[in-house]
Design a protein around this motif. Structure first.
Motif, PDB file in Angstrom:
ATOM      1  N   GLN A 144      25.149   0.649  74.313  1.00  0.00           N
ATOM      2  CA  GLN A 144      24.896  -0.163  75.506  1.00  0.00           C
ATOM      3  C   GLN A 144      24.469  -1.560  75.079  1.00  0.00           C
ATOM      4  O   GLN A 144      23.618  -1.724  74.204  1.00  0.00           O
ATOM      5  CB  GLN A 144      23.805   0.460  76.381  1.00  0.00           C
ATOM      6  CG  GLN A 144      23.516  -0.335  77.658  1.00  0.00           C
ATOM      7  CD  GLN A 144      22.557   0.394  78.578  1.00  0.00           C
ATOM      8  OE1 GLN A 144      22.257   1.571  78.408  1.00  0.00           O
ATOM      9  NE2 GLN A 144      22.078  -0.313  79.600  1.00  0.00           N
ATOM     10  N   GLU A 146      22.644  -5.058  76.000  1.00  0.00           N
ATOM     11  CA  GLU A 146      21.615  -5.566  76.902  1.00  0.00           C
ATOM     12  C   GLU A 146      21.356  -7.036  76.604  1.00  0.00           C
ATOM     13  O   GLU A 146      21.463  -7.483  75.462  1.00  0.00           O
ATOM     14  CB  GLU A 146      20.315  -4.768  76.757  1.00  0.00           C
ATOM     15  CG  GLU A 146      20.448  -3.300  77.150  1.00  0.00           C
ATOM     16  CD  GLU A 146      19.099  -2.617  77.266  1.00  0.00           C
ATOM     17  OE1 GLU A 146      18.135  -3.285  77.706  1.00  0.00           O
ATOM     18  OE2 GLU A 146      19.006  -1.429  76.919  1.00  0.00           O
ATOM     19  N   HIS A 188      21.480   0.746  71.185  1.00  0.00           N
ATOM     20  CA  HIS A 188      21.329  -0.444  72.020  1.00  0.00           C
ATOM     21  C   HIS A 188      21.597  -1.707  71.206  1.00  0.00           C
ATOM     22  O   HIS A 188      21.084  -1.863  70.094  1.00  0.00           O
ATOM     23  CB  HIS A 188      19.913  -0.506  72.588  1.00  0.00           C
ATOM     24  CG  HIS A 188      19.583   0.610  73.521  1.00  0.00           C
ATOM     25  ND1 HIS A 188      19.607   0.479  74.893  1.00  0.00           N
ATOM     26  CD2 HIS A 188      19.217   1.904  73.274  1.00  0.00           C
ATOM     27  CE1 HIS A 188      19.282   1.626  75.454  1.00  0.00           C
ATOM     28  NE2 HIS A 188      19.033   2.508  74.498  1.00  0.00           N
ATOM     29  N   LEU A 207      11.987   2.063  73.944  1.00  0.00           N
ATOM     30  CA  LEU A 207      13.080   2.717  73.215  1.00  0.00           C
ATOM     31  C   LEU A 207      12.642   3.371  71.921  1.00  0.00           C
ATOM     32  O   LEU A 207      13.247   4.352  71.480  1.00  0.00           O
ATOM     33  CB  LEU A 207      14.175   1.690  72.917  1.00  0.00           C
ATOM     34  CG  LEU A 207      14.881   1.086  74.130  1.00  0.00           C
ATOM     35  CD1 LEU A 207      15.790  -0.045  73.695  1.00  0.00           C
ATOM     36  CD2 LEU A 207      15.677   2.159  74.866  1.00  0.00           C
ATOM     37  N   VAL A 246      18.670   0.461  67.399  1.00  0.00           N
ATOM     38  CA  VAL A 246      18.493  -0.750  68.189  1.00  0.00           C
ATOM     39  C   VAL A 246      18.889  -1.943  67.331  1.00  0.00           C
ATOM     40  O   VAL A 246      18.356  -2.129  66.234  1.00  0.00           O
ATOM     41  CB  VAL A 246      17.038  -0.922  68.675  1.00  0.00           C
ATOM     42  CG1 VAL A 246      16.895  -2.223  69.456  1.00  0.00           C
ATOM     43  CG2 VAL A 246      16.597   0.259  69.523  1.00  0.00           C
TER      44      VAL A 246
END
Length: 334
Positions: A144, A146, A188, A207, A246
């Motif tokens: 995803q 962001e 992410h 997260l 991340v």
């Protein structure tokens, strides 16, 4: 491709890239009240207009960058121009000037997949070291993208497209299931600028539970020579199987450095956590020669996810298998 400034592990590991030059809109839910209709009413009675709800605010609505952020963007533009002028940040993937064979591939894979540049910091929440052992994902990866407030709408669309395209490429190369999602992600990719420290710190706390304060401090106010990094986290029960990652990429970066960060950090988040000065043509090198994933790097990722290598295998036990895979990929006999 570059040298990380620091490597932390809380419940996972942090890979920080330090440039070699410095060393949907929210859905609106309407609740409609249903009233009993009176049969005596006629069509001459005008219905009362329903109140109009105010528009929902956009998710992470755009906030123009500060003067300090604009200064940093100009700094990165100068850096990129300098590197390109010197023939660095190549996007050709290598050529006749960068030959490599199965032995090179074997050696580079061992260095990049089994070791970290700063092993003294490579500790997990359980204090067990994974140095010298293979780590990668077992579960499907759900990516995803962001954006923090300072990222413009134009850049959001461009960055999201590049992440989606590169995700498909990584999935094809590794044979591992990877997809782009809008919810329930475990990988992410953040784009955030100098003004977005508080936002990113808040999201990282959500997260990565138990994340170390030094890492949060680094995120809140990163030095100018840190342009992107990745945190890849296993679980305490299985220290060699990643379950979350991340990536954070500076919003101030110009196009090529931005794409370079997408390629390097997403690839390293799959398990190629080290750099090697001997790897060429490769983004996993400190010299900034190559900006984008090369054919050499694709082979490293193919090797990393070969089913003949299991997560947690020690480098000594893996060598015979790595030798076979490398020669298969290069079309060389044993």
């Amino acid at each position: 491709m570059t040298t990380p400034e620091q490597l932390f592990r809380a419940d996972g590991g942090l890979k920080v890239r330090s440039q070699g030059y410095l060393k949907p809109v929210l859905g609106l839910v309407a609740l409609l009240a249903l009233a009993n209709c009176d049969e005596a009413l006629t069509s001459s009675v005008a219905p009362q207009p329903r109140p109009v709800a105010p528009p929902a605010p956009a998710l992470n609505a755009y906030v123009p960058p500060s003067a300090a952020s604009q200064d940093l963007a100009r700094f990165y533009q100068r850096v990129e121009r300098d590197l390109l002028t010197r023939g660095m940040l190549r996007s050709d993937g290598g050529g006749p000037d960068t030959p490599y064979d199965a032995s090179d591939l074997e050696r580079n894979f061992e260095t990049i997949a089994f070791f970290n540049e700063y092993p003294d910091h490579a500790v997990t929440a359980t204090t067990y070291s994974t140095e010298g052992q293979l780590s990668r994902w077992s579960a499907p990866i759900r990516v995803q993208t962001e954006f923090a407030p300072s990222v413009s709408p134009e850049m959001r669309a461009k960055d999201a497209e590049q992440v989606e395209t590169f995700t498909a490429r990584l999935s094809k190369v590794t044979g591992h299931p990877m997809s782009v999602v809008t919810r329930k992600a475990n990988f992410h990719v953040f784009f955030a600028g100098k003004d977005d420290g508080a936002y990113v710190v808040s999201r990282l706390k959500q997260l990565v539970p138990g994340i170390d304060q030094p890492l949060l401090d680094l995120v809140a106010n990163p030095r100018s020579n840190i342009d992107c990094f990745v945190i890849a986290s296993p679980t305490n029960r299985s220290l060699h199987r990643f379950v979350r990652a991340v990536v954070l990429i500076r919003a101030e970066l110009p196009d090529m450095l931005r794409r370079s960060c997408i390629h390097e950090e997403m690839a390293q988040g799959l398990g190629l956590s080290n750099d090697s000065n001997a790897a060429r043509p490769s983004i996993f090198n400190d010299d900034d020669e190559f900006a984008l994933l090369t054919s050499h790097d694709e082979k490293l990722l193919t090797m990393l996810y070969d089913p003949r290598l299991e997560p947690g295998v020690a480098v000594e036990d893996a060598r015979p298998v790595v030798r076979i895979i490398a020669r298969e990929l290069m079309g060389q006999q044993l």
